[in-house]
Design a protein around this motif. Structure first.
Motif, mmCIF file in Angstrom:
data_model
loop_
_atom_site.group_PDB
_atom_site.id
_atom_site.type_symbol
_atom_site.label_atom_id
_atom_site.label_comp_id
_atom_site.label_asym_id
_atom_site.label_seq_id
_atom_site.Cartn_x
_atom_site.Cartn_y
_atom_site.Cartn_z
ATOM 1 N N ALA A 75 0.818 -1.210 0.000
ATOM 2 C CA ALA A 75 0.000 0.000 0.000
ATOM 3 C C ALA A 75 0.855 1.265 0.000
ATOM 4 O O ALA A 75 0.310 2.361 -0.175
ATOM 5 C CB ALA A 75 -0.927 0.002 1.219
ATOM 6 N N SER A 76 2.173 1.120 0.200
ATOM 7 C CA SER A 76 3.036 2.306 0.215
ATOM 8 C C SER A 76 4.122 2.158 -0.859
ATOM 9 O O SER A 76 3.801 2.096 -2.047
ATOM 10 C CB SER A 76 3.618 2.526 1.617
ATOM 11 O OG SER A 76 4.338 1.397 2.087
ATOM 12 N N TRP A 77 5.386 2.045 -0.471
ATOM 13 C CA TRP A 77 6.452 2.159 -1.466
ATOM 14 C C TRP A 77 6.588 0.952 -2.382
ATOM 15 O O TRP A 77 7.035 1.104 -3.526
ATOM 16 C CB TRP A 77 7.785 2.480 -0.807
ATOM 17 C CG TRP A 77 8.326 1.459 0.148
ATOM 18 C CD1 TRP A 77 8.161 1.441 1.506
ATOM 19 C CD2 TRP A 77 9.139 0.315 -0.166
ATOM 20 N NE1 TRP A 77 8.808 0.357 2.055
ATOM 21 C CE2 TRP A 77 9.428 -0.338 1.051
ATOM 22 C CE3 TRP A 77 9.652 -0.207 -1.351
ATOM 23 C CZ2 TRP A 77 10.203 -1.505 1.106
ATOM 24 C CZ3 TRP A 77 10.414 -1.364 -1.308
ATOM 25 C CH2 TRP A 77 10.687 -1.995 -0.091
ATOM 26 N N VAL A 78 6.223 -0.245 -1.933
ATOM 27 C CA VAL A 78 6.299 -1.390 -2.847
ATOM 28 C C VAL A 78 5.340 -1.201 -4.015
ATOM 29 O O VAL A 78 5.680 -1.474 -5.170
ATOM 30 C CB VAL A 78 6.030 -2.716 -2.106
ATOM 31 C CG1 VAL A 78 5.759 -3.852 -3.097
ATOM 32 C CG2 VAL A 78 7.219 -3.085 -1.227
ATOM 33 N N GLY A 79 4.143 -0.710 -3.729
ATOM 34 C CA GLY A 79 3.215 -0.418 -4.807
ATOM 35 C C GLY A 79 3.767 0.621 -5.771
ATOM 36 O O GLY A 79 3.602 0.503 -6.997
ATOM 37 N N THR A 80 4.434 1.622 -5.233
ATOM 38 C CA THR A 80 5.036 2.652 -6.079
ATOM 39 C C THR A 80 6.173 2.088 -6.906
ATOM 40 O O THR A 80 6.332 2.410 -8.095
ATOM 41 C CB THR A 80 5.545 3.821 -5.211
ATOM 42 O OG1 THR A 80 4.497 4.289 -4.369
ATOM 43 C CG2 THR A 80 6.039 4.965 -6.082
ATOM 44 N N GLU A 81 6.977 1.218 -6.289
ATOM 45 C CA GLU A 81 8.105 0.621 -7.012
ATOM 46 C C GLU A 81 7.620 -0.344 -8.093
ATOM 47 O O GLU A 81 8.229 -0.446 -9.165
ATOM 48 C CB GLU A 81 9.042 -0.086 -6.037
ATOM 49 C CG GLU A 81 10.369 -0.494 -6.659
ATOM 50 C CD GLU A 81 11.394 -0.927 -5.624
ATOM 51 O OE1 GLU A 81 12.264 -1.738 -5.990
ATOM 52 O OE2 GLU A 81 11.329 -0.470 -4.456
ATOM 53 N N VAL A 82 6.548 -1.056 -7.821
ATOM 54 C CA VAL A 82 5.948 -1.911 -8.847
ATOM 55 C C VAL A 82 5.574 -1.077 -10.065
ATOM 56 O O VAL A 82 5.842 -1.454 -11.217
ATOM 57 C CB VAL A 82 4.722 -2.661 -8.283
ATOM 58 C CG1 VAL A 82 3.827 -3.169 -9.410
ATOM 59 C CG2 VAL A 82 5.157 -3.806 -7.387
ATOM 60 N N GLN A 83 4.953 0.075 -9.846
ATOM 61 C CA GLN A 83 4.588 0.929 -10.972
ATOM 62 C C GLN A 83 5.824 1.476 -11.661
ATOM 63 O O GLN A 83 5.850 1.605 -12.896
ATOM 64 C CB GLN A 83 3.697 2.076 -10.503
ATOM 65 C CG GLN A 83 3.084 2.879 -11.645
ATOM 66 C CD GLN A 83 2.244 2.013 -12.571
ATOM 67 O OE1 GLN A 83 1.354 1.280 -12.127
ATOM 68 N NE2 GLN A 83 2.514 2.058 -13.877
ATOM 69 N N LEU A 84 6.867 1.759 -10.894
ATOM 70 C CA LEU A 84 8.118 2.255 -11.482
ATOM 71 C C LEU A 84 8.690 1.228 -12.454
ATOM 72 O O LEU A 84 9.087 1.580 -13.573
ATOM 73 C CB LEU A 84 9.129 2.563 -10.382
ATOM 74 C CG LEU A 84 10.507 3.072 -10.824
ATOM 75 C CD1 LEU A 84 11.075 4.032 -9.786
ATOM 76 C CD2 LEU A 84 11.511 1.932 -11.041
ATOM 77 N N VAL A 85 8.741 -0.056 -12.054
ATOM 78 C CA VAL A 85 9.347 -1.043 -12.957
ATOM 79 C C VAL A 85 8.439 -1.292 -14.161
ATOM 80 O O VAL A 85 8.939 -1.564 -15.265
ATOM 81 C CB VAL A 85 9.696 -2.355 -12.220
ATOM 82 C CG1 VAL A 85 10.701 -2.082 -11.107
ATOM 83 C CG2 VAL A 85 8.481 -3.084 -11.697
ATOM 84 N N ARG A 86 7.139 -1.179 -13.981
ATOM 85 C CA ARG A 86 6.245 -1.295 -15.143
ATOM 86 C C ARG A 86 6.483 -0.144 -16.116
ATOM 87 O O ARG A 86 6.558 -0.340 -17.337
ATOM 88 C CB ARG A 86 4.791 -1.296 -14.692
ATOM 89 C CG ARG A 86 4.345 -2.571 -13.977
ATOM 90 C CD ARG A 86 2.961 -2.397 -13.404
ATOM 91 N NE ARG A 86 2.467 -3.606 -12.758
ATOM 92 C CZ ARG A 86 1.456 -3.626 -11.900
ATOM 93 N NH1 ARG A 86 0.801 -2.491 -11.617
ATOM 94 N NH2 ARG A 86 1.066 -4.765 -11.350
ATOM 95 N N ASP A 87 6.607 1.069 -15.577
ATOM 96 C CA ASP A 87 6.869 2.232 -16.431
ATOM 97 C C ASP A 87 8.221 2.108 -17.112
ATOM 98 O O ASP A 87 8.370 2.459 -18.288
ATOM 99 C CB ASP A 87 6.816 3.520 -15.601
ATOM 100 C CG ASP A 87 5.421 3.845 -15.093
ATOM 101 O OD1 ASP A 87 4.442 3.273 -15.607
ATOM 102 O OD2 ASP A 87 5.321 4.669 -14.151
ATOM 103 N N ALA A 88 9.213 1.613 -16.368
ATOM 104 C CA ALA A 88 10.548 1.436 -16.944
ATOM 105 C C ALA A 88 10.503 0.437 -18.086
ATOM 106 O O ALA A 88 11.086 0.662 -19.155
ATOM 107 C CB ALA A 88 11.530 0.981 -15.865
ATOM 108 N N ALA A 89 9.814 -0.685 -17.885
ATOM 109 C CA ALA A 89 9.715 -1.692 -18.939
ATOM 110 C C ALA A 89 9.012 -1.133 -20.171
ATOM 111 O O ALA A 89 9.437 -1.375 -21.307
ATOM 112 C CB ALA A 89 8.975 -2.923 -18.413
ATOM 113 N N ALA A 90 7.959 -0.357 -19.941
ATOM 114 C CA ALA A 90 7.233 0.231 -21.064
ATOM 115 C C ALA A 90 8.097 1.215 -21.840
ATOM 116 O O ALA A 90 7.928 1.388 -23.052
ATOM 117 C CB ALA A 90 5.971 0.934 -20.558
#
Length: 240
Positions: A75-90
């Motif tokens: 609910a905090s930084w892991v969720g944000t980091e998950v979105q970061l790696v998705r954005d990075a992959a994209a």
């Protein structure tokens, strides 16, 4: 232009160590970002503002002592980091996840992470289907969880109890710790305040001795791993 790798230090005890040296040998500048600082280690949940992933050629989420599926962290930084790696992959940025970081990649791209029936701590022989990317042999482990593969992922290596590596596009996830040297291991042993080693009947001196014995064997395999990642994973064409 000089290429840059960003190491995400998800835990103050889990630094880049030998991996930074290997990337440096291949001409990369090394940046680091402390996700959870030492003063927050006993209460790691909280919001984190990450760097823009588009400023880097490779991003390496490192290990951590907490479960990647912990609700407060998700609910905090892991969720944000998950979105970061998705954005990075994209955006076509290459990803190399290590242990917790590998589990985070699995979770981010549709796999699952759960408690393993048998934890792995110490040096474990690892069988590899692609030794040009992930050399087989003994790799250091310290984990209690394991992943299921995301859709479309290709498993590259495993031990009898857990998948150890997979690729998905320009991402490589590792369950083991190629970065471990004697100094980093000492930090982990010192930081084992919950007695994980003793609970599993393991001896810290045995781990120290084995790590020293294997140092000359592991060093060239780390270089092969980084070279294989850069050539066969990061070297793939970026998505249009």
């Amino acid at each position: 232009m000089t290429r840059t790798v960003l190491f995400l230090r998800n835990d103050p005890l889990a630094t880049e160590a030998l991996l930074a040296e290997a990337f440096g040998e291949f001409g990369y500048d090394v940046d680091t970002f402390d996700v959870v600082t030492a003063d927050r280690a006993h209460d790691p949940a909280g919001e984190v503002v990450f760097p823009d992933p588009r400023g880097y050629d490779v991003i390496v989420p490192l290990g951590a002592r907490w479960p990647v599926y912990d609700p407060a962290l998700r609910a905090s930084w892991v969720g944000t980091e998950v979105q970061l790696v998705r954005d990075a992959a994209a955006a076509g940025i290459a990803l190399l996840g290590v242990c917790f970081g590998g589990q985070l990649l699995a979770q981010a791209f549709g796999g699952t992470v759960e408690r393993s029936t048998r934890p792995e701590i110490g040096w474990f022989d690892t069988a590899s289907a692609r030794p040009d990317i992930v050399p087989g042999g003994a790799w250091f482990q310290w984990h209690f969880d394991r992943w299921t593969l995301p859709p479309g992922a290709v498993e590259l290596a495993r031990t009898p109890d857990a998948s150890q590596a997979f690729t998905l596009g320009r991402a490589l996830a590792l369950q083991f710790h190629p970065e471990v040297d004697v100094a980093l291991l000492e930090n982990w042993i010192t930081g084992d305040d919950v007695g994980e080693l003793a609970a599993l009947g393991l001896n810290a001196d045995d781990l120290r001795t084995r790590t020293t014995e294997l140092a000359d064997d592991v060093a060239p395999r780390i270089r092969t791993l980084v070279a294989g990642f850069l050539t066969h994973v990061a070297g793939q064409s970026r998505p249009s």
